[in-house]
Enzyme design. Structure first.
Site, short mmCIF file in Angstrom:
data_model
loop_
_atom_site.label_atom_id
_atom_site.label_comp_id
_atom_site.label_asym_id
_atom_site.label_seq_id
_atom_site.Cartn_x
_atom_site.Cartn_y
_atom_site.Cartn_z
N ASP A 162 -1.21 -0.10 -4.56
CA ASP A 162 -0.49 1.09 -5.12
C ASP A 162 0.85 1.05 -4.50
O ASP A 162 1.48 0.07 -4.12
CB ASP A 162 -1.25 2.41 -4.69
CG ASP A 162 -1.01 3.56 -6.01
OD1 ASP A 162 0.14 3.85 -6.20
OD2 ASP A 162 -2.05 3.73 -6.64
N HIS A 173 2.64 -1.30 -6.28
CA HIS A 173 3.29 -0.78 -7.60
C HIS A 173 4.81 -0.49 -7.33
O HIS A 173 5.48 0.14 -7.94
CB HIS A 173 2.55 0.75 -7.96
CG HIS A 173 1.36 0.61 -8.36
ND1 HIS A 173 0.47 1.62 -8.57
CD2 HIS A 173 0.44 -0.59 -8.80
CE1 HIS A 173 -0.67 1.39 -9.11
NE2 HIS A 173 -0.90 -0.09 -9.16
#
EC number: 3.2.1.15
Length: 380
Positions: free
Chosen positions: A219, A241
């Site tokens: 993430d 991410h």
């Protein structure tokens, strides 16, 4: 004669008074000892170490946590430390299994030093919780490390392995520096593995510096949800991410200002540079700089800026309640997979302004035809 006798008697009385009365005792004032003299260096280990450390934390100037095994459903509670306390992790710190929200570790205080000794690890053994759903369902997973209400403090050389879900939560902190942090969640790179394993989530904090971080996760490497005067520099972010602002909106504090993200690499990640604000929320994002950022192996978006997030997903309809102003991208360069998109910008009308882009070069992916309200200095 009588007068002379009186004078003689007075003289003798005065002399006796002088010799009869002892001198006043001097006040016994003991200088306050230095902190390192007032408290001791305490070492805690094993399955009782977490409880003992939590109970004795205010009696120790230095707390050494040596191979502590934190019981299931228990926080290694180092909140409310005395000013100037040092915490040292040694060996492998482990955590028992239980479905709960955590945190596994929590630290607060002023002028606190938290550091890892050479070779020390905090092992979350996240595979016991991983189910590919993160904090969006499935098993309830504990967050790892709360750095809440830490003031004028440092966290350094901490090596975290396999966090169940989010790693560092930085909230309500002022003048906190994190340096040499490693987050290694590569074991979670499977379909049913780690998810929502953000490395650094920053909220409602001022003067946060994160330097020299190495992050392998699934993430955001960094997510700034609110706060001011935040710097991230010299980082390596892989597998996640990217370096993100947001999502901004929908919280008690929805303002981000004066953020510098620089001299960092983002590799093998879904996104590179990302800013996202919440659909129909209010707040602000201003004076954010991304400088000298290198992208490689980006699969979805090299640069993505959206004002349309709702419940964690884009709606495709931007709103203007969280304007993005004074945004600088300087020297953001790199490559995106052919199936990805180089740059995607979705702004509401008039809600993105005073942007400066210089030396931005992202290639390899597609050129988006769906960008909206792109400031003149940027290109999509």
């Amino acid at each position: 004669m009588i007068a002379g006798s009186k004078l003689l008697m007075l003289g003798l009385f005065g002399a006796l008074a002088v010799h009869a009365l002892p001198e006043p005792a001097k006040a016994q004032v003991t200088a306050a000892p230095k902190l390192e003299e007032r408290a001791t260096s305490c070492t805690f280990s094993g399955s009782a170490g977490a409880s003992s450390a939590s109970k004795s934390k205010t009696a120790c100037a230095t707390i050494v946590l040596s191979a502590v095994a934190v019981p299931s459903g228990t926080t290694l509670d180092l909140t409310g430390l005395n000013d100037g306390t040092t915490v040292i992790f040694e060996g492998e710190t482990t955590f028992g299994y239980k479905e709960w929200s955590g945190p596994l570790v929590s630290v607060s205080g002023t002028d606190i030093t938290v550091k890892g000794a050479s070779g020390a690890t905090l092992n979350g053994d996240g595979s016991r919780w991983w189910d590919g759903k993160g904090s969006n369902g499935g098993k309830t997973k504990p967050k790892f490390f709360y750095a809440h209400k830490m003031f004028s403090s440092t966290i350094s050389d901490i090596h975290i392995v396999n966090s169940p879900v989010q790693v560092f939560s930085i909230n309500g902190a002022t003048d906190l520096t994190l340096s040499g942090i490693t987050v290694d969640n590569r074991d979670g790179d499977t379909d049913e593995g780690g998810h929502n394993t953000d490395a650094f989530d920053v909220g409602s904090s001022t003067g946060i510096t994160i330097t020299g971080a190495t992050v392998y996760n699934q993430d955001d490497c960094l997510a700034v949800n609110s706060g001011t005067d935040i710097t991230f520099t010299g980082g390596l972010c892989s597998g996640g991410h990217g370096l993100s602002i947001g999502s901004v909106g929908g919280r008690s504090n929805n303002d981000v200002a004066n953020v510098i993200i620089e001299n960092s690499q983002i590799q093998d990640s879904t996104n590179g540079v990302r800013i996202k604000t919440v659909y129909e929320a209010t707040g602000s994002v201003k004076n954010v700089t991304y400088k000298d950022i290198t992208l490689s192996g980006i699969t979805k978006y090299g640069i993505v800026i959206e004002q349309d997030y709702e419940n964690g997903s884009p709606t495709g309809t931007p709103t203007d309640g969280v304007p993005i102003t004074d945004l600088t991208l300087d020297g953001v360069k790199g490559t995106v997979a052919s199936s990805g998109t180089n740059v995607y910008i979705l702004c509401a009308e008039g809600a993105c302004s005073d942007w400066t882009w210089d030396g931005v070069s992202v290639s390899g992916g597609k050129t988006s035809s769906a960008c909206e309200n792109v400031p003149s200095s940027a290109s999509c």
